[in-house]
Write an enzyme that holds these catalytic residues in place. Sequence first.
Site, PDB file in Angstrom:
ATOM      1  N   ASP A 125       0.812  -1.247   0.000  1.00  0.00           N
ATOM      2  CA  ASP A 125       0.000   0.000   0.000  1.00  0.00           C
ATOM      3  C   ASP A 125       0.834   1.282   0.000  1.00  0.00           C
ATOM      4  O   ASP A 125       0.572   2.208  -0.767  1.00  0.00           O
ATOM      5  CB  ASP A 125      -0.891   0.127   1.249  1.00  0.00           C
ATOM      6  CG  ASP A 125      -1.630  -1.136   1.603  1.00  0.00           C
ATOM      7  OD1 ASP A 125      -1.381  -2.174   0.961  1.00  0.00           O
ATOM      8  OD2 ASP A 125      -2.450  -1.081   2.522  1.00  0.00           O
ATOM      9  N   ASP A 215      11.800  -4.488  -2.691  1.00  0.00           N
ATOM     10  CA  ASP A 215      11.169  -4.093  -1.438  1.00  0.00           C
ATOM     11  C   ASP A 215      11.475  -5.262  -0.507  1.00  0.00           C
ATOM     12  O   ASP A 215      10.851  -6.312  -0.567  1.00  0.00           O
ATOM     13  CB  ASP A 215       9.665  -3.892  -1.615  1.00  0.00           C
ATOM     14  CG  ASP A 215       8.973  -3.570  -0.292  1.00  0.00           C
ATOM     15  OD1 ASP A 215       9.588  -3.791   0.763  1.00  0.00           O
ATOM     16  OD2 ASP A 215       7.815  -3.114  -0.320  1.00  0.00           O
ATOM     17  N   ALA A 217      11.459  -5.901   2.789  1.00  0.00           N
ATOM     18  CA  ALA A 217      10.977  -5.985   4.177  1.00  0.00           C
ATOM     19  C   ALA A 217      11.126  -7.394   4.765  1.00  0.00           C
ATOM     20  O   ALA A 217      11.556  -7.562   5.901  1.00  0.00           O
ATOM     21  CB  ALA A 217       9.521  -5.532   4.258  1.00  0.00           C
ATOM     22  N   LYS A 258      10.617  -5.519  10.059  1.00  0.00           N
ATOM     23  CA  LYS A 258      10.288  -6.929   9.826  1.00  0.00           C
ATOM     24  C   LYS A 258      11.581  -7.744   9.964  1.00  0.00           C
ATOM     25  O   LYS A 258      11.991  -8.076  11.062  1.00  0.00           O
ATOM     26  CB  LYS A 258       9.646  -7.114   8.450  1.00  0.00           C
ATOM     27  CG  LYS A 258       8.205  -6.628   8.370  1.00  0.00           C
ATOM     28  CD  LYS A 258       8.106  -5.191   8.010  1.00  0.00           C
ATOM     29  CE  LYS A 258       6.701  -4.762   7.646  1.00  0.00           C
ATOM     30  NZ  LYS A 258       6.604  -3.308   7.500  1.00  0.00           N
ATOM     31  N   HIS A 450      -9.993   2.582   6.226  1.00  0.00           N
ATOM     32  CA  HIS A 450      -9.945   1.438   7.148  1.00  0.00           C
ATOM     33  C   HIS A 450      -9.384   1.790   8.528  1.00  0.00           C
ATOM     34  O   HIS A 450      -9.760   1.197   9.525  1.00  0.00           O
ATOM     35  CB  HIS A 450      -9.177   0.267   6.535  1.00  0.00           C
ATOM     36  CG  HIS A 450      -7.766   0.589   6.153  1.00  0.00           C
ATOM     37  ND1 HIS A 450      -7.454   1.393   5.078  1.00  0.00           N
ATOM     38  CD2 HIS A 450      -6.588   0.230   6.703  1.00  0.00           C
ATOM     39  CE1 HIS A 450      -6.154   1.510   4.994  1.00  0.00           C
ATOM     40  NE2 HIS A 450      -5.595   0.813   5.970  1.00  0.00           N
TER      41      HIS A 450
END
Length: 458
Positions: A125, A215, A217, A258, A450
């Site tokens: 996102d 990416d 993570a 992470k 959300h």
Amino acid sequence: MQLPYAEPYRIKMVEPIYQSTIEERKKWIKEAHYNLFNLKSDQVYIDLLTDSGTGAMSDRQWAEVMLGDESYAGSRSFQKLDNAVKDITGYKYFIPSHQGRAAENVLFSAMVKEGDIIPGNSHFDTTKGHIEFRKGQAIDCTIDEAYDTDVYHPFKGNIDLKKLQSVIDNNPIDKIPFLIITVTCNTAGGQPVSMQNIKAVSALCRRHGIKVIFDAARYAENCFFIKGREDGYKDKTIQEIAREMYSYGDGMTMSAKKDGLVNMGGIIALNDEDIYNNAVTFNIMYEGFVTYGGMSGRDMGALAVGLYEALDYDYLASRITQVQYLGEKMAEFGVPVQKPIGGHAVYLDANKFVPTIPKEEFRAQSLAIELYIIAGIRSVEIGTILADRDPVTRENRYPELELVRLAIPRRTYTHNHMEYLAAALKRIYDTRHEAKSGYRIVWEAPIMRHFTVKLDKI
Ligand code: F0G
């Protein structure tokens, strides 16, 4: 006889968690407008909202906290992190940032222009957000198998080379500055990308002068899957696999919350000197001087150690085994989960779990609320509420997958917690036919609804 699996660590410090009653939880979730983000952490027994920044640090990492050098420029702690990042990735340049999206903000400021197209495998996102904010476009090229929770594919995070080729063929090449490979692919369910796929994507991109950015993570978890599932990697160390993976790219951004095994931190690593110089300027504007980038010295020290701990085979085996155990136990009970089980989370398929609830009444959110009320477990909806409304028609968008994510923090919960989780889900699954109605929205924000949405029970 093979001895059973057990954790390669023991516990030196404990954090008590409150075991509330169903009555208390019914009251709290109503007060929270049936939005799990509004709960206080003390109202949660097992918190599976995210695996990001919620893990436990080791004694060695805490020792680094005490050794933290808080000099503004050129600290020893920065030096340790700089050495670790370059050693692990093989990239020439490193820039620290305070978390993953901050790394994206800095790097994309240097690399994304209006009208650019950034293909990838289901961009996260914030990654997509930082591309679209700059009036670029993120194009998802993930393989179709990723969208069927019942199909087994060992590398559901893979990029479809035909889809990628079509993006290249149908757009001016100077509009595609780079491609992003997310390892593991969070949006597709924590699914890994194979080395063969990374290699092929990289070759295709290099032929067209498109840079490849990872990416990263959850890159260590991705490397663990490569070692276990891909021919030719069984005898390689995780660090060797990581080094090979990075060699097919030109740089990376990473949320260190992470696979950095820290509570806060982010990384940019690169080979290109011009992009690095450009990014440094943005880093100084947005994050801080180039030798701390929003992190304290002590945090950089802990991250330097955490990066290596996350590459340790025994640690990864225990981490992934725990997540797999939970997922497989649920599957055994018949609970519909995304298969194969991802690296950091188990995903419940709410369309299959509670088809009796009309989809307009938010199946995944209803299931997540029930899981909280019955067992005090906080999960997160990855479904219609998250998918938001169509910007033009303002109608709800119904995504292909209506999921509840149970993200497992690293080194935090025990085997008994997993048993508790599986049993709680079985109880809800056994009474699923009684679920006839869900929730309706009473208030929502115009975007990213959300986080703050208010709901009422139907
Ligand atoms: N990329 C991926 C693949 C992520 O999963 C996340 C964060 C980020 C980038 C952004 O990093 O949070 O440090 O700014 N994922 C968290 C999650 C929030 O719950 O999955 P950040």
